[in-house]
Design a protein around this motif. Structure first.
Motif, PDB file in Angstrom:
ATOM      1  N   ILE A   1       0.959  -1.305  -0.016  1.00  0.00           N
ATOM      2  CA  ILE A   1       0.045  -0.036  -0.051  1.00  0.00           C
ATOM      3  C   ILE A   1       0.895   1.164  -0.102  1.00  0.00           C
ATOM      4  N   LEU A   2       1.830   1.102   0.757  1.00  0.00           N
ATOM      5  CA  LEU A   2       2.890   2.507   0.569  1.00  0.00           C
ATOM      6  C   LEU A   2       3.581   2.632  -0.367  1.00  0.00           C
ATOM      7  N   ARG A   3       3.788   1.780  -1.041  1.00  0.00           N
ATOM      8  CA  ARG A   3       4.492   1.571  -2.555  1.00  0.00           C
ATOM      9  C   ARG A   3       3.547   2.049  -3.473  1.00  0.00           C
ATOM     10  N   GLU A   4       2.263   1.626  -3.482  1.00  0.00           N
ATOM     11  CA  GLU A   4       1.423   2.163  -4.526  1.00  0.00           C
ATOM     12  C   GLU A   4       0.665   3.519  -4.218  1.00  0.00           C
ATOM     13  N   PHE A   5       0.410   3.804  -2.967  1.00  0.00           N
ATOM     14  CA  PHE A   5      -0.301   4.955  -2.558  1.00  0.00           C
ATOM     15  C   PHE A   5       0.301   6.048  -1.896  1.00  0.00           C
ATOM     16  N   GLU A   6       0.090   7.293  -1.845  1.00  0.00           N
ATOM     17  CA  GLU A   6       0.324   8.158  -1.003  1.00  0.00           C
ATOM     18  C   GLU A   6      -0.821   8.352   0.177  1.00  0.00           C
ATOM     19  N   VAL A   7      -0.436   7.960   1.307  1.00  0.00           N
ATOM     20  CA  VAL A   7      -1.377   7.842   2.418  1.00  0.00           C
ATOM     21  C   VAL A   7      -1.547   9.310   2.995  1.00  0.00           C
ATOM     22  N   VAL A   8      -2.589   9.884   2.847  1.00  0.00           N
ATOM     23  CA  VAL A   8      -2.887  11.456   3.374  1.00  0.00           C
ATOM     24  C   VAL A   8      -3.041  11.487   4.915  1.00  0.00           C
ATOM     25  N   PRO A   9      -2.032  12.419   5.500  1.00  0.00           N
ATOM     26  CA  PRO A   9      -2.170  12.466   6.943  1.00  0.00           C
ATOM     27  C   PRO A   9      -3.229  13.304   7.357  1.00  0.00           C
ATOM     28  N   THR A  10      -3.748  13.337   8.490  1.00  0.00           N
ATOM     29  CA  THR A  10      -4.757  14.203   9.153  1.00  0.00           C
ATOM     30  C   THR A  10      -4.528  14.584  10.365  1.00  0.00           C
ATOM     31  N   ALA A  11      -5.252  15.830  10.712  1.00  0.00           N
ATOM     32  CA  ALA A  11      -5.011  16.300  12.111  1.00  0.00           C
ATOM     33  C   ALA A  11      -6.251  16.073  12.819  1.00  0.00           C
ATOM     34  N   ALA A  12      -7.248  15.226  12.409  1.00  0.00           N
ATOM     35  CA  ALA A  12      -8.555  14.813  13.486  1.00  0.00           C
ATOM     36  C   ALA A  12      -8.045  14.153  14.474  1.00  0.00           C
ATOM     37  N   PRO A  13      -8.831  14.229  15.550  1.00  0.00           N
ATOM     38  CA  PRO A  13      -8.684  13.218  16.772  1.00  0.00           C
ATOM     39  C   PRO A  13      -8.327  11.980  16.591  1.00  0.00           C
ATOM     40  N   SER A  14      -7.644  11.400  17.505  1.00  0.00           N
ATOM     41  CA  SER A  14      -7.514   9.899  17.403  1.00  0.00           C
ATOM     42  C   SER A  14      -8.782   9.104  17.359  1.00  0.00           C
ATOM     43  N   GLU A  15      -8.912   7.928  16.817  1.00  0.00           N
ATOM     44  CA  GLU A  15     -10.169   7.305  16.739  1.00  0.00           C
ATOM     45  C   GLU A  15     -10.212   6.504  18.273  1.00  0.00           C
ATOM     46  N   ARG A  16     -11.351   6.262  18.527  1.00  0.00           N
ATOM     47  CA  ARG A  16     -11.505   5.674  19.992  1.00  0.00           C
ATOM     48  C   ARG A  16     -11.763   4.021  19.765  1.00  0.00           C
ATOM     49  N   TRP A  17     -11.381   3.511  20.846  1.00  0.00           N
ATOM     50  CA  TRP A  17     -11.533   2.316  20.795  1.00  0.00           C
ATOM     51  C   TRP A  17     -13.263   1.550  20.487  1.00  0.00           C
ATOM     52  N   HIS A  18     -13.349   0.495  19.730  1.00  0.00           N
ATOM     53  CA  HIS A  18     -14.557   0.278  19.791  1.00  0.00           C
ATOM     54  C   HIS A  18     -14.704  -1.347  20.036  1.00  0.00           C
ATOM     55  N   SER A  19     -15.505  -1.792  20.955  1.00  0.00           N
ATOM     56  CA  SER A  19     -15.422  -3.245  21.238  1.00  0.00           C
ATOM     57  C   SER A  19     -16.294  -4.056  20.020  1.00  0.00           C
ATOM     58  N   ARG A  20     -15.778  -4.942  19.469  1.00  0.00           N
ATOM     59  CA  ARG A  20     -16.426  -5.918  18.477  1.00  0.00           C
ATOM     60  C   ARG A  20     -16.975  -7.177  19.351  1.00  0.00           C
ATOM     61  N   GLY A  21     -16.696  -7.432  20.506  1.00  0.00           N
ATOM     62  CA  GLY A  21     -16.772  -8.515  21.353  1.00  0.00           C
ATOM     63  C   GLY A  21     -15.554  -8.976  21.983  1.00  0.00           C
ATOM     64  N   VAL A  22     -14.976  -9.984  21.251  1.00  0.00           N
ATOM     65  CA  VAL A  22     -13.335 -10.216  21.528  1.00  0.00           C
ATOM     66  C   VAL A  22     -12.322  -9.245  21.239  1.00  0.00           C
ATOM     67  N   ALA A  23     -12.566  -8.670  20.151  1.00  0.00           N
ATOM     68  CA  ALA A  23     -11.532  -7.685  19.356  1.00  0.00           C
ATOM     69  C   ALA A  23     -12.050  -6.211  19.710  1.00  0.00           C
ATOM     70  N   TYR A  24     -10.980  -5.324  19.653  1.00  0.00           N
ATOM     71  CA  TYR A  24     -11.065  -4.132  19.396  1.00  0.00           C
ATOM     72  C   TYR A  24     -10.695  -3.463  18.208  1.00  0.00           C
TER      73      TYR A  24
END
Length: 457
Positions: free
Chosen positions: A421-444
Motif C-alpha cells: 500500500i505504501l509503495r502504490e499509494f500516498e497515504v494522506v495525513p490528518t489532524a483529526a482526533p484519534s479514533e476511539r476504541w470500539h469493542s467488537r466482542g472479543v476484538a477492539y
C-alpha cells in the motif's frame, strides 16, 4: 447509568473481603485472593461487558497490578498486569492452569486447539506448526500482494473511506487462497459465510450461554446454523483435496494438513480440520485486518513516521516497518486479555493463593501501557523497537504454549500489506482526533473503522 459512572462506582468502592490479606503486627503473614470490588456480579458484569478496557484500567489504578473481580462467563476472576506474574501464568504447567473456561473453543469447535488440553494440545500444535512458519509462510507473500492490489484497485482517491472492511476482504481472501490453494464456488461460499460468523461469534464469546426457550431469538441458534453450512462446505473441499492426484506436490495449508501425521502415524479427521481451519479463517483474518486498520489510523496522525516508512519502502528496507507493526500492536492491541482457569486446589501466584475454579486473566492492554516497561507508553513511537526485540511484556499474541500459532503468518501478512500500500499509494495525513476504541466482542477496532485517504503515487 452512563458507562463512565458505572466504572467509577466499581473502582471507587472500598474492598472489605476478609479472605484477601491477613495482617499481624509485623506485617503481612498470609495472602489469599487479591483485593477487588464487592459489588454484585451483575453490576460488575455490566461494567465489564459495556466498558471492559476502562473497567480494567480503573480497577488497576484503584487496586494495583493484581486484583479480583466477579463477572459473568468467567466467574470469580483474578486480573494480572504485573510482567513477572504474567510470565508465571503463561509458564505454569497445564495440570495447574488450563485454558480459560469457557473459551473460544465453544465458537471455533470442540476439536480446535482452543478446546484441547495437555498432550492432545501439544500433539495438535506440533502437527500444525510447519504450515504456519518458516518457508511455508514466505511462500504466501505473493498471494498477499495480489490480494492487496486487487482490493485497492477500486479505492477512491482523495476521498475518505473506512479501511477496516477492505482490510477484512484482503486478509480473508489471502488466507482462503493460502489455505485451499485455489479459487472456486466453494470458496465464494466461505467468503459469504465467514464475515457474519466472525462478527456474531466474537460477540457471543463474551456472553454466557442463553436459555434454549428463546428459540429463534437466541443468537446461538443463528450461529450454529451458519456453522452447519460451513462444515458442509469444508467437508466438500477436504474431500476434493483428498482425491487430488497432485496432493503430494501442493503447498496450500489444507494439503499440508492432510499430509501431516501425528507421532503414532494417525492423521487429522475432517472434523478436526474443519475446526482448525475455522480458527485460521475466523480468528486470524479479523485480528490481522483490525491491526492494519489501526496502523493506518496511527500513521495518518504521525506524518513523520509515515514519511520515513515511505522512504524506507522506496529504498527496499523493512526495519522501520517491522518496528511499526510491533508498535501498533503494543499501543492498539486488538485482543486485550489472555486467560487461564485454575485446575489445582490452589495456584500460588506471587504472594497470592488463587483457589481452584478461579479464572486468571492477563491484561495485555495494561501490560502494554506500563510505563515501567515502555517509556512514555501513551506515545506512538516505533523507534522504541528499532535494533531490539520486544520485551516479555509485549504480548499481542498471548504467551506460553497457547501463544497464537498463526503469529508468523499474521506478521508476514501485515508487513506485505503495508509495504504494498505504501509503495502504490500516498497515504494522506490528518489532524483529526484519534479514533476511539470500539469493542467488537472479543476484538477492539477503531471506532470509525480506521478512516483512510489515499492518492495513487
Amino acid at each position: 447509568m452512563p458507562n463512565g459512572d458505572l466504572v467509577d462506582l466499581l473502582a471507587g468502592q472500598e474492598y472489605t473481603d476478609m479472605c484477601a490479606v491477613h495482617h499481624t503486627s509485623s506485617g503481612v503473614t498470609e495472602a489469599g485472593v487479591p483485593p477487588g470490588p464487592t459489588l454484585p456480579r451483575a453490576v460488575q458484569g455490566v461494567a465489564f461487558v459495556a466498558a471492559r478496557r476502562q473497567t480494567m484500567a480503573a480497577l488497576s489504578r484503584r487496586y494495583g497490578p493484581v486484583f479480583s473481580l466477579d463477572v459473568p462467563v468467567f466467574g470469580r476472576t483474578v486480573a494480572v498486569s504485573d510482567p513477572k506474574l504474567a510470565k508465571q501464568v503463561f509458564t505454569t504447567p497445564a495440570g495447574v492452569l488450563s485454558n480459560v473456561q469457557p473459551n473460544l473453543g465453544r465458537i471455533l469447535g470442540e476439536r480446535s486447539m482452543f478446546s484441547l488440553e495437555g498432550d492432545e494440545h501439544r500433539r495438535r500444535r506440533k502437527l500444525l506448526t510447519p504450515p504456519l512458519h518458516g518457508k511455508s509462510v514466505k511462500s504466501y507473500e505473493r498471494i498477499i500482494e495480489e490480494e492487496v492490489l486487487r482490493e485497492s484497485a477500486s479505492w477512491p482517491e482523495g476521498r475518505e473511506f473506512e479501511s477496516l472492511d477492505p482490510m477484512m476482504r484482503i486478509t480473508l481472501n489471502a488466507i482462503l487462497r493460502a489455505v485451499f490453494g485455489a479459487d472456486g464456488a466453494q470458496l465464494d461460499s466461505l467468503r459469504r459465510l465467514i464475515p457474519p460468523m466472525v462478527e456474531l461469534g466474537s460477540r457471543l464469546a463474551t456472553l454466557p450461554n442463553l436459555p434454549a426457550r428463546l428459540g429463534r431469538l437466541n443468537p446461538w441458534d443463528r450461529f450454529l446454523a451458519r456453522r452447519r453450512e460451513y462444515d458442509s462446505v469444508i467437508a466438500e473441499l477436504v474431500a476434493t483435496a483428498k482425491a487430488d492426484p497432485n496432493l503430494e506436490s501442493r503447498t496450500d495449508i489444507v494439503a499440508l494438513m492432510l499430509r501431516s501425521t501425528y507421532d503414532d502415524g494417525t492423521t487429522m479427521t475432517t472434523g478436526e480440520i474443519a475446526d482448525e481451519l475455522l480458527t485460521l479463517l475466523a480468528a486470524g483474518h479479523e485480528t490481522t485486518a483490525t491491526t492494519l486498520a489501526w496502523a493506518f489510523e496511527r500513521l495518518r496522525r504521525h506524518p513523520r513516521v509515515l514519511a520515513d516508512l515511505v522512504h524506507e519502502v522506496d529504498e527496499g528496507g523493512d526495519e522501520l516497518r517491522q518496528a511499526t507493526i510491533l508498535e501498533v500492536q503494543r499501543s492498539r492491541p486488538v485482543i486485550d486479555l489472555a486467560g487461564r482457569t485454575v485446575q489445582a486446589t490452589v495456584f500460588e501466584l506471587g504472594p497470592w493463593r488463587i483457589p481452584q475454579g478461579h479464572t486468571v486473566l492477563v491484561s495485555i492492554s495494561l501490560l502494554h501501557d506500563d510505563s515501567a516497561e515502555f517509556r512514555d507508553p501513551e506515545r506512538f513511537d516505533p523507534t522504541r523497537f528499532l535494533g531490539s526485540k520486544p520485551s516479555g511484556s509485549w504480548m499481542p499474541f498471548g504467551g506460553g504454549t497457547r501463544r497464537c500459532i498463526g503469529a508468523a503468518f499474521a506478521t508476514m501478512e501485515m508487513d506485505v500489506a503495508l509495504r504494498t500500500i505504501l509503495r502504490e499509494f500516498e497515504v494522506v495525513p490528518t489532524a483529526a482526533p484519534s479514533e476511539r476504541w470500539h469493542s467488537r466482542g472479543v476484538a477492539y477496532s477503531p471506532k470509525r473503522k480506521g478512516r483512510l485517504v489515499v492518492r495513487r503515487r
